[in-house]
Design a protein around this motif. Structure first.
Motif, PDB file in Angstrom:
ATOM      1  N   VAL A 133       1.161  -1.542   0.379  1.00 15.27           N
ATOM      2  CA  VAL A 133       0.288   0.253   0.032  1.00 15.27           C
ATOM      3  C   VAL A 133       0.890   1.262   0.074  1.00 15.27           C
ATOM      4  CG1 VAL A 133      -1.633   0.972   1.247  1.00 15.27           C
ATOM      5  CG2 VAL A 133      -1.578  -1.224   0.990  1.00 15.27           C
ATOM      6  N   ILE A 134       1.572   1.415   1.100  1.00 13.92           N
ATOM      7  CA  ILE A 134       2.901   2.574   0.711  1.00 13.92           C
ATOM      8  C   ILE A 134       3.612   3.085  -0.771  1.00 13.92           C
ATOM      9  CG2 ILE A 134       5.192   2.750   1.499  1.00 13.92           C
ATOM     10  CD1 ILE A 134       4.715   2.752   4.470  1.00 13.92           C
ATOM     11  N   GLY A 135       4.451   1.510  -1.423  1.00 15.60           N
ATOM     12  CA  GLY A 135       4.500   2.045  -2.363  1.00 15.60           C
ATOM     13  C   GLY A 135       3.144   2.148  -3.601  1.00 15.60           C
ATOM     14  N   LEU A 136       2.190   1.844  -3.308  1.00 17.30           N
ATOM     15  CA  LEU A 136       1.568   2.092  -4.085  1.00 17.30           C
ATOM     16  C   LEU A 136       0.391   3.500  -4.010  1.00 17.30           C
ATOM     17  CD1 LEU A 136      -1.068   1.478  -6.538  1.00 17.30           C
ATOM     18  CD2 LEU A 136      -2.654   0.696  -4.802  1.00 17.30           C
ATOM     19  N   VAL A 137       0.982   4.406  -2.598  1.00 21.36           N
ATOM     20  CA  VAL A 137       0.046   5.546  -2.414  1.00 21.36           C
ATOM     21  C   VAL A 137       1.802   6.318  -2.976  1.00 21.36           C
ATOM     22  CG1 VAL A 137       0.445   7.271  -0.690  1.00 21.36           C
ATOM     23  CG2 VAL A 137      -0.694   4.936  -0.647  1.00 21.36           C
ATOM     24  N   THR A 138       2.535   5.740  -3.238  1.00 20.77           N
ATOM     25  CA  THR A 138       4.009   6.869  -3.203  1.00 20.77           C
ATOM     26  C   THR A 138       4.119   6.447  -4.590  1.00 20.77           C
ATOM     27  OG1 THR A 138       5.146   5.254  -1.586  1.00 20.77           O
ATOM     28  CG2 THR A 138       6.100   6.779  -3.287  1.00 20.77           C
ATOM     29  N   LEU A 139       3.280   6.192  -5.171  1.00 17.79           N
ATOM     30  CA  LEU A 139       3.397   6.152  -6.921  1.00 17.79           C
ATOM     31  C   LEU A 139       2.370   7.376  -7.409  1.00 17.79           C
ATOM     32  CD1 LEU A 139       4.238   5.519  -9.714  1.00 17.79           C
ATOM     33  CD2 LEU A 139       3.053   3.239  -9.270  1.00 17.79           C
ATOM     34  N   ILE A 140       1.189   7.142  -6.782  1.00 17.95           N
ATOM     35  CA  ILE A 140       0.519   8.258  -6.875  1.00 17.95           C
ATOM     36  C   ILE A 140       0.490   8.982  -5.933  1.00 17.95           C
ATOM     37  CG2 ILE A 140      -2.340   8.334  -6.190  1.00 17.95           C
ATOM     38  CD1 ILE A 140      -2.655   5.661  -5.995  1.00 17.95           C
ATOM     39  N   VAL A 141       0.444   9.313  -5.141  1.00 17.31           N
ATOM     40  CA  VAL A 141       1.517  10.569  -5.255  1.00 17.31           C
ATOM     41  C   VAL A 141       1.870  11.806  -5.557  1.00 17.31           C
ATOM     42  CG1 VAL A 141       1.976  12.176  -3.128  1.00 17.31           C
ATOM     43  CG2 VAL A 141       1.306  10.328  -2.980  1.00 17.31           C
ATOM     44  N   ARG A 142       3.143  10.892  -6.680  1.00 14.57           N
ATOM     45  CA  ARG A 142       4.679  10.801  -7.042  1.00 14.57           C
ATOM     46  C   ARG A 142       3.728  11.564  -8.632  1.00 14.57           C
ATOM     47  NH1 ARG A 142       7.187  12.238 -10.678  1.00 14.57           N
ATOM     48  NH2 ARG A 142       9.407  11.439 -11.313  1.00 14.57           N
ATOM     49  N   VAL A 143       2.636  10.313  -9.483  1.00 16.53           N
ATOM     50  CA  VAL A 143       2.040  10.956 -10.401  1.00 16.53           C
ATOM     51  C   VAL A 143       1.702  12.915  -9.475  1.00 16.53           C
ATOM     52  CG1 VAL A 143       0.040  10.749 -11.875  1.00 16.53           C
ATOM     53  CG2 VAL A 143       1.316   8.982 -11.503  1.00 16.53           C
ATOM     54  N   VAL A 144       0.461  12.630  -8.853  1.00 16.70           N
ATOM     55  CA  VAL A 144       0.018  14.400  -8.346  1.00 16.70           C
ATOM     56  C   VAL A 144       0.922  15.023  -8.505  1.00 16.70           C
ATOM     57  CG1 VAL A 144      -0.978  15.648  -6.585  1.00 16.70           C
ATOM     58  CG2 VAL A 144      -1.154  12.790  -7.217  1.00 16.70           C
ATOM     59  N   ALA A 145       1.969  15.044  -8.139  1.00 20.34           N
ATOM     60  CA  ALA A 145       3.512  15.721  -8.241  1.00 20.34           C
ATOM     61  C   ALA A 145       3.643  15.987  -9.093  1.00 20.34           C
ATOM     62  CB  ALA A 145       4.043  14.819  -6.973  1.00 20.34           C
ATOM     63  N   PHE A 146       4.050  15.766 -10.402  1.00 22.75           N
ATOM     64  CA  PHE A 146       4.078  15.735 -11.395  1.00 22.75           C
ATOM     65  C   PHE A 146       3.002  16.450 -12.460  1.00 22.75           C
ATOM     66  CE2 PHE A 146       4.437  14.466 -15.847  1.00 22.75           C
ATOM     67  CZ  PHE A 146       5.162  15.119 -16.695  1.00 22.75           C
ATOM     68  N   VAL A 147       1.743  15.768 -12.752  1.00 25.78           N
ATOM     69  CA  VAL A 147       0.596  16.702 -12.407  1.00 25.78           C
ATOM     70  C   VAL A 147       0.368  17.829 -11.960  1.00 25.78           C
ATOM     71  CG1 VAL A 147      -1.832  16.336 -13.256  1.00 25.78           C
ATOM     72  CG2 VAL A 147      -0.746  14.975 -13.522  1.00 25.78           C
ATOM     73  N   ARG A 148       1.139  17.701 -11.192  1.00 18.79           N
ATOM     74  CA  ARG A 148       1.090  19.666 -10.345  1.00 18.79           C
ATOM     75  C   ARG A 148       2.505  20.289 -10.365  1.00 18.79           C
ATOM     76  NH1 ARG A 148      -0.072  19.543  -3.909  1.00 18.79           N
ATOM     77  NH2 ARG A 148       0.655  21.465  -4.112  1.00 18.79           N
ATOM     78  N   GLY A 149       3.073  20.118 -11.058  1.00 18.40           N
ATOM     79  CA  GLY A 149       4.725  20.254 -11.119  1.00 18.40           C
ATOM     80  C   GLY A 149       5.142  20.970 -10.149  1.00 18.40           C
ATOM     81  N   ASP A 150       4.968  20.049  -9.471  1.00 20.96           N
ATOM     82  CA  ASP A 150       5.831  20.426  -8.071  1.00 20.96           C
ATOM     83  C   ASP A 150       6.756  19.265  -7.860  1.00 20.96           C
ATOM     84  OD1 ASP A 150       6.489  19.954  -5.077  1.00 20.96           O
ATOM     85  OD2 ASP A 150       4.694  20.368  -4.723  1.00 20.96           O
ATOM     86  N   VAL A 159       9.956  20.022  -6.181  1.00 18.90           N
ATOM     87  CA  VAL A 159      10.305  19.616  -4.692  1.00 18.90           C
ATOM     88  C   VAL A 159       9.769  18.310  -4.228  1.00 18.90           C
ATOM     89  CG1 VAL A 159      10.214  20.151  -1.632  1.00 18.90           C
ATOM     90  CG2 VAL A 159      10.638  21.701  -3.670  1.00 18.90           C
ATOM     91  N   LEU A 160       8.554  18.084  -4.344  1.00 18.13           N
ATOM     92  CA  LEU A 160       8.128  16.687  -4.080  1.00 18.13           C
ATOM     93  C   LEU A 160       8.167  15.552  -4.635  1.00 18.13           C
ATOM     94  CD1 LEU A 160       5.787  15.296  -1.691  1.00 18.13           C
ATOM     95  CD2 LEU A 160       3.860  15.656  -3.197  1.00 18.13           C
ATOM     96  N   GLY A 161       9.029  16.129  -5.547  1.00 17.59           N
ATOM     97  CA  GLY A 161       8.699  14.960  -7.160  1.00 17.59           C
ATOM     98  C   GLY A 161       9.979  14.216  -6.967  1.00 17.59           C
ATOM     99  N   ARG A 162      11.290  15.512  -6.626  1.00 17.57           N
ATOM    100  CA  ARG A 162      12.904  14.834  -6.716  1.00 17.57           C
ATOM    101  C   ARG A 162      12.435  14.145  -5.221  1.00 17.57           C
ATOM    102  NH1 ARG A 162      16.265  20.088  -8.636  1.00 17.57           N
ATOM    103  NH2 ARG A 162      15.622  19.848 -10.948  1.00 17.57           N
ATOM    104  N   ALA A 163      11.767  14.304  -4.325  1.00 19.32           N
ATOM    105  CA  ALA A 163      11.583  14.323  -3.180  1.00 19.32           C
ATOM    106  C   ALA A 163      11.139  12.498  -3.016  1.00 19.32           C
ATOM    107  CB  ALA A 163      11.522  14.419  -1.949  1.00 19.32           C
ATOM    108  N   LEU A 164      10.442  12.249  -4.085  1.00 18.99           N
ATOM    109  CA  LEU A 164       9.339  11.099  -3.735  1.00 18.99           C
ATOM    110  C   LEU A 164      10.304   9.662  -4.644  1.00 18.99           C
ATOM    111  CD1 LEU A 164       6.037  11.987  -4.658  1.00 18.99           C
ATOM    112  CD2 LEU A 164       6.864  10.385  -2.321  1.00 18.99           C
ATOM    113  N   SER A 165      11.280  10.744  -5.273  1.00 18.47           N
ATOM    114  CA  SER A 165      11.412   9.203  -6.739  1.00 18.47           C
ATOM    115  C   SER A 165      12.572   8.973  -5.433  1.00 18.47           C
ATOM    116  CB  SER A 165      12.336  10.388  -7.781  1.00 18.47           C
ATOM    117  OG  SER A 165      10.996  10.738  -8.696  1.00 18.47           O
TER     118      SER A 165
END
Length: 297
Positions: free
Chosen positions: A226-243, A245-251
């Protein structure tokens, strides 16, 4: 005096100042050297003295604050420096949330061990340190940064005691990378000029991580998936929002979680949840990141 009238002491001060970023030294190096050298006129002192421990410690602290600047701190810091500091702080918070998840799983495990000592050997005093990440999180969002860093350190100390007692140092070290990097990010990123993390918003994430850990302690692997799935979902959200900072931190966060999975994958162990989790984390690592905009969001 050395060549061209520059003393050894001045050269040593200038060498010490190299720990500071170039953009900071360009404006302040001469002023700082002048302050250091004020009233230092004795020839013997100028030839043989070194910067004091207090000056060195203060300079290293300033180096951390300037290399990982906070948005409200050094207003003249380049944008990439501010982004770097924000990424370190975001990575530290992500790692702390993961540690809170593990703390929840440990609480479930300790409760089970207390009620079934004949099966898993009961409790040991080292298990008390498993809940230290919860203390670190609460302290950090309340501005108690020293306490938060000490609690984060307490969370990794027992693991390193076990590393020293085992014959698989590098394997154990890889497994402890997320907790160790979290501790380093908290120490470096949350300096005295950094903002306090938003307690209300992060509190819900921490509560979710804790509850997920409590449930995940009953079914090994489920919570991690579930953590892996949430991490991927938030990573996609960060890309869509152009965030960025969050994108690089999640990677980076996903990469830290991915490293320990190499060993069970190589050995062919518990592939039921390891392989799907590795795929989710790998997708998070390689997902694209938008170029940062002119100002930090």
């Amino acid at each position: 005096m050395g060549e061209q009238g520059v003393s050894n002491l001045e050269r040593r001060y200038r060498r010490l100042l190299r720990v500071l970023p170039k953009w900071y030294r360009q404006d302040r190096e001469e002023e700082m050297v002048g302050l250091f050298m004020a009233d230092r006129s004795d020839d013997l002192d100028l030839e043989h003295s070194w910067p004091g421990w207090g000056e060195t410690g203060a300079m290293l602290g300033l180096a951390v604050r300037t290399h990982l600047a906070a948005g409200s701190g050094l207003t003249q810091a380049p944008a990439k420096v501010v982004w770097r500091g924000e990424v370190v702080r975001a990575l530290g918070m992500l790692g702390l949330l993961l540690s809170v998840f593990y703390a929840g799983a440990s609480l479930t495990s300790m409760f089970y061990a207390y009620n079934h000592p004949e099966i898993i050997g009961g409790l040991t005093w080292l298990r008390v340190f498993d809940v230290a990440p919860v203390v670190a999180f609460v302290a950090l969002v309340n501005g108690r940064r020293t306490l938060a860093k000490l609690a984060a350190l307490a969370a990794v100390l027992p693991a390193f005691v076990m590393i020293g007692q085992s014959g698989h140092f590098w394997t154990w070290l890889v497994y402890q990378l997320p907790a160790l990097v979290t501790f380093l990010c908290l120490c470096l990123g949350f300096h005295r000029e950094a903002p306090t993390p938003p307690a209300r918003r992060l509190g819900w994430w921490a509560l979710g991580a804790l509850l997920l850990g409590l449930a995940g302690g009953l079914a090994t692997g489920t919570g991690l998936l579930v953590i892996g799935l949430v991490t991927l979902i938030v990573r996609v959200v960060a890309f869509v929002r152009g965030d960025v900072v969050l994108g690089r931190a999640l990677s980076l966060f996903a990469l830290l979680q991915l490293a320990p999975l190499v060993f069970p994958l190589i050995g062919g162990e518990i592939l039921i949840f390891v392989l799907p989790l590795a795929v989710l984390l790998l997708l998070t690592v390689v997902a694209p990141i938008r170029k940062p905009s002119a100002r930090l969001s």
